[in-house]
Structure formats: C-alpha cells, structure tokens
Design an enzyme around this catalytic site. Sequence first.
Site, mmCIF file in Angstrom:
data_model
loop_
_atom_site.group_PDB
_atom_site.id
_atom_site.type_symbol
_atom_site.label_atom_id
_atom_site.label_comp_id
_atom_site.label_asym_id
_atom_site.label_seq_id
_atom_site.Cartn_x
_atom_site.Cartn_y
_atom_site.Cartn_z
ATOM 1 N N ASP A 140 11.869 -22.801 -0.632
ATOM 2 C CA ASP A 140 12.967 -23.331 0.183
ATOM 3 C C ASP A 140 14.091 -22.313 0.295
ATOM 4 O OD1 ASP A 140 12.958 -26.918 -0.589
ATOM 5 O OD2 ASP A 140 11.509 -25.607 0.407
ATOM 6 N N ASP A 189 15.584 -20.785 3.637
ATOM 7 C CA ASP A 189 16.992 -20.949 3.994
ATOM 8 C C ASP A 189 17.670 -19.614 4.266
ATOM 9 O OD1 ASP A 189 17.269 -23.769 3.945
ATOM 10 O OD2 ASP A 189 17.217 -23.731 1.771
ATOM 11 N N SER A 197 16.880 -33.879 10.726
ATOM 12 C CA SER A 197 16.757 -33.277 9.409
ATOM 13 C C SER A 197 18.151 -33.270 8.783
ATOM 14 C CB SER A 197 16.201 -31.862 9.546
ATOM 15 O OG SER A 197 15.973 -31.300 8.288
ATOM 16 N N LYS A 242 17.471 -37.003 -3.257
ATOM 17 C CA LYS A 242 16.710 -36.414 -2.149
ATOM 18 C C LYS A 242 15.250 -36.404 -2.591
ATOM 19 C CE LYS A 242 16.263 -32.524 0.970
ATOM 20 N NZ LYS A 242 14.799 -32.442 0.810
ATOM 21 N N LYS A 299 26.118 -39.114 2.054
ATOM 22 C CA LYS A 299 26.406 -39.560 3.416
ATOM 23 C C LYS A 299 27.786 -40.204 3.456
ATOM 24 C CE LYS A 299 21.524 -40.786 3.915
ATOM 25 N NZ LYS A 299 20.564 -41.901 3.975
ATOM 26 N N LYS A 324 21.052 -29.419 -2.848
ATOM 27 C CA LYS A 324 19.770 -29.070 -3.469
ATOM 28 C C LYS A 324 19.966 -28.611 -4.917
ATOM 29 C CE LYS A 324 16.351 -28.884 -1.407
ATOM 30 N NZ LYS A 324 15.807 -27.956 -0.418
ATOM 31 N N CYS A 355 -10.806 -0.934 -5.179
ATOM 32 C CA CYS A 355 -10.914 -2.359 -4.859
ATOM 33 C C CYS A 355 -11.706 -3.083 -5.942
ATOM 34 C CB CYS A 355 -11.583 -2.543 -3.501
ATOM 35 S SG CYS A 355 -11.930 -4.276 -3.088
ATOM 36 N N CYS A 383 -16.199 -4.936 2.867
ATOM 37 C CA CYS A 383 -15.846 -5.476 1.551
ATOM 38 C C CYS A 383 -16.170 -6.971 1.509
ATOM 39 C CB CYS A 383 -14.363 -5.266 1.278
ATOM 40 S SG CYS A 383 -13.809 -6.015 -0.277
#
EC number: 6.5.1.2
Length: 680
Positions: A35, A39, A84, A117, A295, A319, A413, A436
């Site tokens: 996140d 952001d 959102s 949340k 809110k 958050k 590899c 490969c």
Amino acid sequence: MCNIPQHQSRAAWLRAELARHNRLYYELDTPEISDAEYDTLYRELVNLETLWPALMDEASPTQRVGGEVLDRLEKQAHTMRMYSLDNAFSRDEWGAFIQRMYNTLPETPSSFWCDPKMDGLALEVIYENGVFTSALTRGNGAEGEVVTAAMRTVRNLPLRLRGNNVPHRLEVRGEVVIAKADFEQLNARQSAVGGKVFANPRNAAAGSVRQLDTSITAGRPLQFLAYGVGQVVLDGGTAPWTTHSDLMARLREWGFDSPPEGRLCTSPDEVWAYYEMLGARRESLAIEIDGVVAKVDDTEAQEALGFTARAPRWALALKFPAMQVRTRLQDIRVQVGRTGVLTPVAILEPVRVGGVEVSRATLHNAYEIEDKGLMLGDMVLVQRAGDVIPEVVRPLVEDRTGGERPFVFPTTCPECGSVVHKPNDEVAHRCINVSCPAVRRQSIIHFVSKAGLDVRGFGEHIVQQLVDAGRVTTAADLFSLTTVDLMGFERMGPTSAANAIASLDAARTGATLARLICALGIRHVGEQTARTLATHFVDLDAMRKADGEKLLHLPDIGPEVAASIRCFFDNQSNIELLEQLRDKGLWPRKPDANGPFVREGSQLQGLKLLFTGSLQRMSRSEAKRMAEAAGAHVVSNVSKSLDMIVAGADAGSKLDQAKSLGLHVIDEDAFANLLKGLDR
C-alpha cells in the site's frame, strides 16, 4: 522552466502503472506492491496533475476509485457512486485534513464517527420494501459485479429487515470479511482436501463472493458488516437521522451487524487517541483491520463538504504502520521468471505476521540484499507491507553470533546453468537462454493465467506437472492436449480434465488480439499497451512487420517499449511459437481490442442465442465468449426474436417460456457440436 513533455511522459507512465496495480489488487487479488509503494506512486501523480493541470486526464486513477469489473459476472451500475477513501499515515496528515475542513465550512464539525478500516471486499446490498433484492461489489465505483446469489448465502445478512420505518428502497454499503479464527479453520479444511489455501482473509472473502457456484460460497464463513448507505427512499422523503452515529444505530435496528469497536469521538484529538488505542489492540480483534475510518458525524456537514472525483471530503482512512515481527533468515533461493529475471527469495523460519503465517519473502534483486546487509542465518524483522506482501525490513545486527554467512549471488542460471547477464541500465540479473526450462515454464503459466488468456482449470500446479513430464514445452503444445492426457495428472479427474480442455478451446476460439498480445508476455507490454497495439494492427503479422519508428508513433509506446516489442519479434523461437499458435487456430485477425473476433464459416454467425440452466463442460461466461467468437449475439431475456436457446441442467422458467413461444431449444452437447464446425 518545466519540461512539459517530460512530465507528460511521467504522468502517462504513472497512470498506466497505477491502473495495472489497481487491476492486480481489486480484480485479481494478487498485489505486487505494498500500500505504501502504491501511495507513493499515487501521490506523485496527484502532485504532477496539481502543479500542471494540463496533464489532467479524466481516465486517471486519481479521478476514479480503481478496479475494473470482471467479465465473469454480470455488470450493473450503482445508483449512487461508491467512493474510495483518501489515506493518511501520520498525525500531521490527519491535522491537514482537519485544516481543509476549517477552510471550507463556516462552522467546523467537532464530532467524528470512527470505526475500524476492515480488510475485506466492499460491496452494496439493496432492499426493496424491506426485502433483500440484489448485491453489487464496488467494482470501479460507478458499476459493480452482481453477486446477489452469493450474498444470499451469507448467514448474518438479513434477507428481510426488522423493526419500523423501513425505507421503500435502501442501499447499504459494507464489507464482507472472514474472521481470523474462521480463516484458520477454512484453510485447514482446504488443505485437508487438496483445495486452494488462501494467502489472507481478504483474498478468501473476495474469492468466495465472486464464486459462480454459490454452493461453494455457502460453505465459507463470510460476514457482512455495514458501515453506511447509498440511496435511501423513504415515505417522508427525508432521512430520519441527522448524524452518522444515528444512522449506524438505525442499521443495527434493521438487523445489520456493524464493525467492532465503532464509536463517536468528540474532537480531532480524541480521534487520534482512538486510532492509537485500536492500533495497540488490533491483534486481539476478531477480524483483520489495517487502520481507522473517521467520518464527520453531522450529515449536513457531509453534504456541504461533498466529494472529490475519487473520495468524500468528509471521511479519511488513517492507516496503521505495518506490523513487524522477529524471525530467522534460513536461506536465500533464486527463482527464474518468464523474462529470465533472477529473483532472490528469503526462506524464513515460519512466523505469524498479522494473522498470516509467513515463510517466504521476495528480496527483489541482488542490490536489496546488499543494501540491507543481509546474511544467511540472521535474525531479521519481517512485516507484511501494506498488511499484504511479506517483506524483510532489516537484519538484527545486534543479535549476530558470528555464525552468519554472506550470500553470494549466482553468476550462472540455477535452472539451466547459462551465464547470467546484467544490463548496465538495469538492476536485474537475467538468464538470456530462451530455452531455459524455468523461462519456458513461467511463460506458459503466464500464457494461461488471468493476465494472459485466462484459461480456467490450468493453474500453476498442472502446468508445472505438464512441463516436468515433457508433455508441454511451449504454449502452443497446450492445444494438442486431450482429456485423456490430463487425466493422468494429480487433481485431474474426468470432469476437471474435460472442463480444462473446454476452457482451452474457449480461449482458442474466443481470444481477442489484445488478449493474445498480453498472453505472449512481451516485456513492458501490459493490458493498456496491448489494447493500443490491437487497435492499430490487423493481426500479429502486421505487428511483427512494424519497425521501431512506426511503433513509436503509437500512443503509450516509448523507446523502451518499442525496443522490447522489436526484440520479441526478432527472436526466432518466438516466431516459431506464433506459427504454431496459428496452426492451432489461435490467430485473431480483427483489429478490435475489446471484443472477440468472428471466425469464418461459423454455423452460429448472426444468430441470437440465450443460455439457461447449469452447463457442465464450461461456465456460462465461457459459453457466451465462444458463441460470440462464432458470430452469435448472446442475450439474457427470452423473446420471439431468439433463434435458439441452449438449455443446461436444471433450466427453469426461461426454458418453459421458450417452449411456450415455440423457440428452437438445444442442449449443451448440440451447442458443442455447432462449435466444432469452426475447425473444419
């Protein structure tokens, strides 16, 4: 003086990258970044668009919620947009949010409704005269996926509202979650029967609600927790509540459960104290949470503050920082991806982080190991970045005993032994051997994945078995497989094998040019660029003949992408793969990036069809895609203009209605036979 073209290019890249990560998170439930990383990209784009308004694009992720609607479920518009939330990660950012309200309202609200949340799937449930009628996921905010049948199986969702003053129409917004204890039991049951083990409760909740088979949904321990409303139609025309806290009380009276620990805070400082309290107690809560939603409580103030294009101005998500725990770095193993990139993976002593057991974490590249100073045997701090992706934060140097060992990044590899190449302009080390085994295997896995052709029944597990057994060496080999071939492999009985082959056939006959371009896995070419290419080139032959200069004239394509496309088509192995796909009938020719191409000689060309009942060979969406690929028009309502109705098991009223109108009815086998004519 700013360089507008340079900023324009950066903004375009940010929009494309954010759109890609939105799809990975909201639609595919397979996030690649945390996140916090998302952001950072998002805020950079916001800053560019704020400083230079000419860069604004109405399709920008800053102007929308995120996440397009999946094709497998019917789409329906929300009556009122499901927004959102903007995020804050510090007390200063919370203070800035309050200051913006001070600057907007003559009387600043002091009370806030706060609740956790939740980390689940956001959706809306709709009631007519108190009776549950439908449910939609948030989707892209404007329209969502219809999940009515699945939500009817959620035990705590009221199918009829209780109490008095029930609205004529009520749209309740909330989150579908799975409690931590229930999640552990679900995974234990899944593991015991060889089913899918989920990475976290959110993925389990999202996948369960999106199930087409609602009997599976019914067996999942889902809960719906209400946090707000959309449209409300009442007798008096005015809502009988003036605060959000009153609304929450009314929702509980009507029979809805709400998020735990919700409360009214009477000052910004009290909100922050609540945030800190809940952060300290989050591990003890029954459900996974990743922050607090605050809110404005007064609904008149909410209306006065209004919305941005993306989020309400009266609400904010605070958050939590990622949780960190100690564990031991036991080993570092290097994996090879489909583009040959060598990615180191930390092998950890299993530890629980945020309710999920973590035993592995990507280290991205050699420089991350060096920058963090990691040594084999170190005690390390681990977190789930954004509460999703496991990440090694740092070694605990103070705990070293002297027995730790440095990790040496391989120069060959680990899969094929070829010398590893590191371009000067990249941090990645690559295997450039096109033969490969790991590159081939991962390329085939991508080809059939949701990001590719989206072939149901061909997950990573079965592809791995097919490659290891030598049955498949390229993606084209998949289309030579039969039901009998698959039945010899683990978890492939007669029904699942037949369904997987039917899905392959559906992909072969119904793939768009854009979808095939995505499936080829050309480096730097994602969905948006694939759509651009499919719009400008009639088929892959035309695309292959385009030189770099012609590609550079197309939208969204810069020098790096153009060079990558040319590199793909200049590779002889890739040319051979394309010819093999053409021979198998996978060669869309129409320059339509959004719909299926129509194959010539189809017996279904121009017919109007309807599907009803349960199909056994394929899902309804796959049947629809195959029919449309054959030139048919698929509808959802019975009418006299229908040419044909395909009836599966347990067909109900639509079949009765079709028979009463004298319409032509066929079964699934007859439909399959009509499709076979496409290959003759």
